[in-house]
Enzyme design. Structure first.
Site, mmCIF file in Angstrom:
data_model
loop_
_atom_site.group_PDB
_atom_site.id
_atom_site.type_symbol
_atom_site.label_atom_id
_atom_site.label_comp_id
_atom_site.label_asym_id
_atom_site.label_seq_id
_atom_site.Cartn_x
_atom_site.Cartn_y
_atom_site.Cartn_z
ATOM 1 N N ASP A 32 37.576 24.719 68.347
ATOM 2 C CA ASP A 32 36.084 24.888 67.905
ATOM 3 C C ASP A 32 35.589 23.887 66.938
ATOM 4 O O ASP A 32 36.259 23.689 65.957
ATOM 5 C CB ASP A 32 36.042 26.321 67.191
ATOM 6 C CG ASP A 32 36.749 27.498 67.983
ATOM 7 O OD1 ASP A 32 37.230 27.367 68.805
ATOM 8 O OD2 ASP A 32 36.691 28.411 67.039
ATOM 9 N N GLU A 216 33.712 35.972 69.503
ATOM 10 C CA GLU A 216 33.903 34.962 68.416
ATOM 11 C C GLU A 216 32.717 33.983 68.367
ATOM 12 O O GLU A 216 31.781 33.985 68.918
ATOM 13 C CB GLU A 216 35.231 34.345 69.029
ATOM 14 C CG GLU A 216 36.426 35.049 69.331
ATOM 15 C CD GLU A 216 37.660 34.364 69.692
ATOM 16 O OE1 GLU A 216 38.839 34.542 69.029
ATOM 17 O OE2 GLU A 216 37.529 33.271 70.426
HETATM 18 C C1 FRU Z 1 37.824 30.742 69.125
HETATM 19 C C2 FRU Z 1 38.976 31.278 67.758
HETATM 20 C C3 FRU Z 1 38.060 31.486 66.608
HETATM 21 C C4 FRU Z 1 39.095 31.329 65.570
HETATM 22 C C5 FRU Z 1 39.614 29.891 65.839
HETATM 23 C C6 FRU Z 1 41.041 29.963 65.664
HETATM 24 O O1 FRU Z 1 38.133 29.729 69.866
HETATM 25 O O2 FRU Z 1 39.744 31.948 68.354
HETATM 26 O O3 FRU Z 1 37.703 32.897 66.686
HETATM 27 O O4 FRU Z 1 38.474 31.341 64.279
HETATM 28 O O5 FRU Z 1 39.396 29.808 67.380
HETATM 29 O O6 FRU Z 1 41.567 28.637 65.821
#
Ligand code: FRU
Length: 465
Positions: A32, A216
């Site tokens: 992300d 998310e």
């Molecule tokens: C989304 C996620 C978020 C988390 C991060 C962990 O892709 O699962 O919810 O903060 O990636 O790397």
């Protein structure tokens, strides 16, 4: 052979897959985008990064900077994991008014609000996810963790991905708003704060629309409706799995936010206000930049899918970001306000990046294929089907597709308000293909791993289905 030699050999074999205008980490993993913020002429892209490897793990905030959104320079890791804590996704703000008190005289603090994902080794918070702060007094170069962390703890194992923005109250009395998820409950929780340290619950949104996976990386922002002086509020929610194309995907809601509660358009309040931001398999966790003073709403997403993100065939790096996209709302003929997205492209041509502007007629139920190909047999076939009002992206014969059973796919997107023609902007950059149709009302992002670059395009009419 040492490991490094293997890496170099692999890197050579996949060099043409590394995009030139989409950000990739030099030799590590990313997912992300985090802490997107514009400050003093510089775009900051922090990102979920494993500083020690090419798969998800040891999560830390990597950092890259740009002055044009298409040329990125990787910087040293900004916020590093520890033995007891991983640094999950979050946002960054420019604390102009020094509300948190981190800045000294004449200084401006950048403040990162991130999720502390406590490891089983943590003495008191093992297994929990809570929100924490770090600040930078040197334009994002170095970061100090706030000693009062975490600042917001719900004693939850799935409370993450805080997006914080400044909300101008109706009476000019603004405050910070945080949108974060209770991922397993499929809820976005909204909080407010005056100082980024003490947070008060405002409201909870969801479950709603797509709920087939955890929620998310939320975002919430005002967005103007083209041709009017009105702004609506847009809430973005990623979910995994349960996305429209399979695996992870991104939905959005259009509605109103009064400083406390987000109410989406929908039954009783007008036409349903939920839709998908992208119809390809490889667009996830987009969030928008803070600190953009000229009113533009710009996002960056992660161009992959959790179904196979750890298996994609590149080395020594793995995963790319999407291009930045500028967002707007338009009212479509069905009376709904929908998001349109336009990619930010390099101003000068660049080796390795091709942009095809294509227009195909839609009369009499015609069907056109836009074939992206190179010197070899590998190709992606985009089909505009005027009768079905759809755009499909078929990557089943696009090169290396065997590394995961979920990868070979045909992804389908609706074409809203298509007139006598459908316009397509097709961006091919290494392993990332982003297609925008109908002025950006439809987006479709797919990864491809061809043996030679897909630099050419052939448009042909085919028999109606
Ligand atoms: C989304 C996620 C978020 C988390 C991060 C962990 O892709 O699962 O919810 O903060 O990636 O790397």
């Amino acid at each position: 052979m040492t490991d490094t030699t293997v890496d170099r050999a692999q890197d050579r074999a996949t060099t043409h897959l590394r995009p030139v205008a989409h950000f990739t980490a030099h030799d590590t993993w990313l997912n992300d985008p985090n802490g997107l913020v514009f400050h003093d002429g510089t775009w900051h892209l922090f990102f979920q990064n494993n500083p020690h490897g090419d798969t998800h793990g040891n999560m830390s905030w990597g950092h890259a900077t740009s002055t044009d959104l298409v040329t990125w320079t990787e910087q040293p890791v900004a916020i590093r994991h520890t033995d007891t804590e991983e640094i999950f996704s979050g946002s960054a703000v420019v604390d102009e008014k020094n509300t948190a008190g981190f800045a000294g005289p004449g200084q401006t603090a950048l403040v990162a609000i991130y999720t502390s994902a406590y490891r089983p080794t943590h003495p008191t918070l093992a297994g929990r996810q809570a929100q924490s702060l770090a600040y930078s007094l040197d334009d994002g170069r170095t970061w100090t963790r706030y000693e009062g962390n975490p600042v917001l703890d719900r004693e939850s194992a799935d409370f993450r991905d805080p997006k914080v923005f400044w909300y101008d109250g109706a009476d000019g009395d603004g405050y910070w708003v945080m949108a974060a998820v209770e991922a397993a409950d499929r809820q976005v929780v909204l909080y407010r704060s005056d100082d980024l340290k003490q947070w008060h619950h405002l409201s909870t949104f969801g479950p709603a629309h797509a709920t087939g996976g955890v929620w998310e990386c939320p975002d919430l922002f005002p967005l103007s409706v083209r041709g009017t002086d009105r702004a609506r509020w847009v809430m973005i929610v990623s979910l995994n799995p349960g996305g429209v194309a399979g695996g992870s995907g991104v939905q959005y809601f259009v509605g109103d936010f009064d400083g406390t509660t987000f109410v989406p358009d929908g039954p009783g309040g007008g036409p349903q206000g939920a839709d998908w931001l992208d119809h390809g398999r490889d667009y996830y966790a987009p969030v928008s930049f803070n600190g953009v003073a000229d009113g533009r709403r710009l996002t960056v997403g992660w161009a992959s899918n959790w179904d196979y993100a750890n298996d994609t065939p590149t080395a020594p790096w793995r995963s790319a970001m999407s291009l930045a996209r500028e967002l707007e709302l338009v009212r479509t003929t069905d009376g709904r306000d929908r998001v349109v997205q336009r990619p930010v492209l390099p101003e000068e041509p660049r080796d390795g990046l091709v942009v095809h502007e294509v227009e195909v007629p839609t009369d009499e139920g015609r069907r056109h294929e836009i074939v992206l190909h190179g010197d070899g047999p590998d190709a992606v076939v985009l089909t505009v089907d005027a009768a079905a009002r759809t755009l499909t992206g078929d990557r089943r014969r696009s090169g290396d597709t065997e590394f995961h059973p979920a990868f070979p796919s045909v992804d389908t997107a609706p074409l809203h308000d298509a007139g006598a023609t459908v316009d397509l902007t097709v961006v091919v950059d290494g392993c990332v293909l982003e297609v925008f149709a109908c002025g950006g009302l439809t987006a479709l992002t797919q990864l491809v791993f061809p043996s030679t670059p897909l630099t050419r395009v052939t448009v042909r009419e085919v028999a109606a289905a």
